[in-house]
Scaffold this motif. Structure first.
Motif, short mmCIF file in Angstrom:
data_model
loop_
_atom_site.label_atom_id
_atom_site.label_comp_id
_atom_site.label_asym_id
_atom_site.label_seq_id
_atom_site.Cartn_x
_atom_site.Cartn_y
_atom_site.Cartn_z
N UNK A 192 0.87 -1.18 0.00
CA UNK A 192 0.00 0.00 0.00
C UNK A 192 0.91 1.24 0.00
N UNK A 193 0.50 2.35 -0.66
CA UNK A 193 1.40 3.52 -0.74
C UNK A 193 1.96 3.91 0.63
N UNK A 194 3.28 4.10 0.67
CA UNK A 194 3.94 4.52 1.91
C UNK A 194 4.33 3.37 2.82
N UNK A 195 4.02 2.11 2.44
CA UNK A 195 4.36 0.98 3.32
C UNK A 195 5.88 0.84 3.42
N UNK A 246 -2.48 8.75 -3.86
CA UNK A 246 -1.34 8.78 -2.92
C UNK A 246 -0.06 8.57 -3.71
N UNK A 247 0.97 9.33 -3.33
CA UNK A 247 2.17 9.41 -4.18
C UNK A 247 3.22 8.34 -3.90
N UNK A 248 3.37 7.96 -2.63
CA UNK A 248 4.55 7.16 -2.26
C UNK A 248 4.40 5.69 -2.67
N UNK A 249 4.48 5.42 -3.97
CA UNK A 249 4.32 4.04 -4.43
C UNK A 249 5.53 3.20 -4.02
N UNK A 250 5.26 1.99 -3.63
CA UNK A 250 6.34 1.06 -3.26
C UNK A 250 6.94 0.51 -4.56
N UNK A 251 8.28 0.53 -4.70
CA UNK A 251 8.87 0.04 -5.96
C UNK A 251 8.47 -1.42 -6.24
N UNK A 252 8.31 -1.75 -7.53
CA UNK A 252 7.79 -3.07 -7.91
C UNK A 252 8.64 -4.21 -7.34
N UNK A 253 9.95 -4.04 -7.35
CA UNK A 253 10.82 -5.14 -6.89
C UNK A 253 10.61 -5.38 -5.39
N UNK A 254 10.42 -4.30 -4.64
CA UNK A 254 10.21 -4.43 -3.19
C UNK A 254 8.86 -5.13 -2.95
#
Ligand code: SAM
Ligand code: SF4
Length: 468
Positions: A319-322, A358-366
């Motif tokens: 989820x964004x910001x996780x 929400x802006x803080x997307x978690x990078x795909x690899x993470x």
């Protein structure tokens, strides 16, 4: 008499869609439609769609591409194939569907299935018909009941919708927009459905709703009944030996529901209770309105009255910001609760929901790495839960013939498939609909294998459930 027209329905997504597909068949059967398993010989193809994640809704467009070819082939053979898109993608995207896929004749939202015959006729006359309003009338009052033979053909386990829609507005979720506000069906209507199903051989009922334990339907006493009270009433319906409900929200677990788990042998000790995350920061950003500790307290309340109870859940990863710390809190919660199984999903931004901005997307690899770790933990818990059944004697409700000749398959209280061979001289059909104790000998992937631990009576009447 006109020959029957052939209907093919392909359903995606949740249990609600599986149930809705059956109701669409019930609406179209009196119109002269019969179901076919093949797209190619269908006169009407309905895609019953899911919008919950991007992957699910994009599948619809690739399927529509394939259907265009099937429709062309039908036209070359001198046949007309109508194509309808139903379900939550229909509701969310409406005219956009026809723009992207002009092959579609009918677009129908989940609240309008009872209008399908009129929509098909309108599409015939005008080339196309769309209906994605939330009509003022209650569709349940207009949906025809399935014929006794249809109920029997569908098997001994049935879904019954008791509640639709959701007012919770979790920030990631499209359901409040596609299924609309929470509505509960009256107790009398549900009871009539369940009695009819039971009279025609159904033994297990799963009450379904997007937020099923927010149920507050009108009771015969003029008051709003809770889900717990409804379950209590349904447990008294002759023939019903197992009750389940799905999907619940932790905030709507009330004393009546806990009491139902304490008092009703027919209510299975297996509850799907989504939590989504173990981090309070993320739960707040999701607008879940509960903390991880609140969730653990709800679990403890169930466990206090029913020690046999097991849980499954849903989790959203990324989820964004996780952060790593948030994700570690999710792993810690899973470790603490110990699930019999769970679904975990990568967060998928859905247009129109607050989280999509929400802006803080978690990078795909993470995201991939976290999903993998969570799924490994859940798989390990599920295997341990299944292995713990080996050597135990558990009640199994038998459903149908197994894959091997003579074998019969049923489910335990925890929905684990259990396979047995009936005693020599006994047809496996005679066991369908009965709850019998099975001694579990081994585990093959997710299935339990065992032997009957009691001699079944020779008549087909189901035994009363004796609990898990
Ligand atoms: N009402 C239920 C609840 O309270 O959780 C579940 C409804 S939803 C049909 C089923 C599951 O899909 C959710 O529990 C959630 O885990 C997942 N889901 C919903 N929206 C999602 C999204 N945008 N991205 C990823 N998973 C999502
Ligand atoms: Fe979606 Fe469930 Fe939240 Fe309602 S409670 S918004 S259906 S995830």
């Amino acid at each position: 008499m006109a020959p029957p027209r052939k209907l093919h329905i392909k359903s995606y997504g949740c249990q609600m869609n599986v149930y809705d597909a059956q109701r669409m068949v019930d609406v179209l059967t009196p119109e002269g439609f019969v179901e076919t398993a093949s797209v190619d010989d269908a006169d009407l193809v309905i895609l019953n769609t899911c919008h919950i994640r991007e992957k699910a809704s994009e599948k619809v467009y690739s399927e529509l591409g394939r259907l265009r070819l099937a429709r062309d082939a039908a036209a070359q053979a001198g046949r007309t194939m109508q194509i309808a898109v139903a379900g939550c993608v229909a509701q969310a995207e409406g005219e956009e569907i026809v723009r992207r896929a002009p092959v579609v004749d009918v677009v129908v939202g989940p609240q309008s299935y009872h209008h399908l015959p009129q929509l098909l006729a309108r599409a015939n006359a005008q080339g196309r018909a769309l209906e994605t309003e939330f009509p003022v009338e209650d569709k349940f009052g207009f949906l025809p009941q399935p014929a006794p033979a249809t109920i029997r053909a569908r098997g001994i386990s049935a879904f019954v919708t008791v509640q639709e829609g959701c007012d919770k507005f979790c920030t990631f979720c499209v359901v409040p927009y596609t299924r609309g506000a929470e509505v509960s069906r009256p107790v009398a209507a549900i009871l009539a459905d369940v009695e009819r199903l039971a009279d025609n051989g159904v033994r297990e009922i799963t009450l379904i709703g997007q937020n099923v334990n927010a149920y507050h339907g009108d009771g015969p006493d003029g008051r709003a009944w809770t889900l717990g009270r409804l379950l209590q009433r349904l447990a008294a319906v002759p023939g019903i030996v197992r009750l389940r409900y799905s999907t619940s929200h932790p905030n709507d677990v009330d004393d009546d529901l806990i009491a139902a788990h304490r008092d009703l042998a027919a209510l299975m000790p297996f509850v799907h209770l989504p939590v989504q995350s173990g981090s309070d920061r993320i739960l707040a950003a999701m607008n879940r309105k509960h903390s991880a500790a609140d969730y653990r307290r709800v679990i403890d309340r169930f466990r206090a009255v029913q020690p046999q109870i097991a849980f499954s859940s849903d989790f959203i990863v990324g989820f964004p910001g996780e952060s790593d710390v948030d994700f570690a809190a999710t792993l810690a919660l899973v470790t603490q609760i110990g699930y019999a199984g769970a679904y975990s999903f990568k967060y998928s931004p859905r247009p129109g929901t607050p989280a999509a901005d929400m802006q803080e997307m978690v990078p795909a690899a993470v995201l991939d790495e976290r999903l993998e770790r969570l799924q490994q933990l859940i798989d390990a818990q599920q295997s341990a839960f299944n292995k713990a059944a080996i050597g135990q004697t558990v009640d199994v409700l038998f459903e149908r013939a197994g894959r091997k000749p003579g074998q019969i398959v049923g489910r335990t209280a925890y929905l684990q498939p259990a396979h047995v061979f009936p005693p020599p001289g006994m047809e496996s059909d005679a066991l369908v609909g009965q709850v019998l104790p099975v001694r579990i000998d081994s585990l093959e992937r997710y299935s339990l294998l065992g032997e009957l631990a009691a001699t079944p009576p020779q008549h087909a009447r189901p035994l009363a459930a004796t609990g898990a």
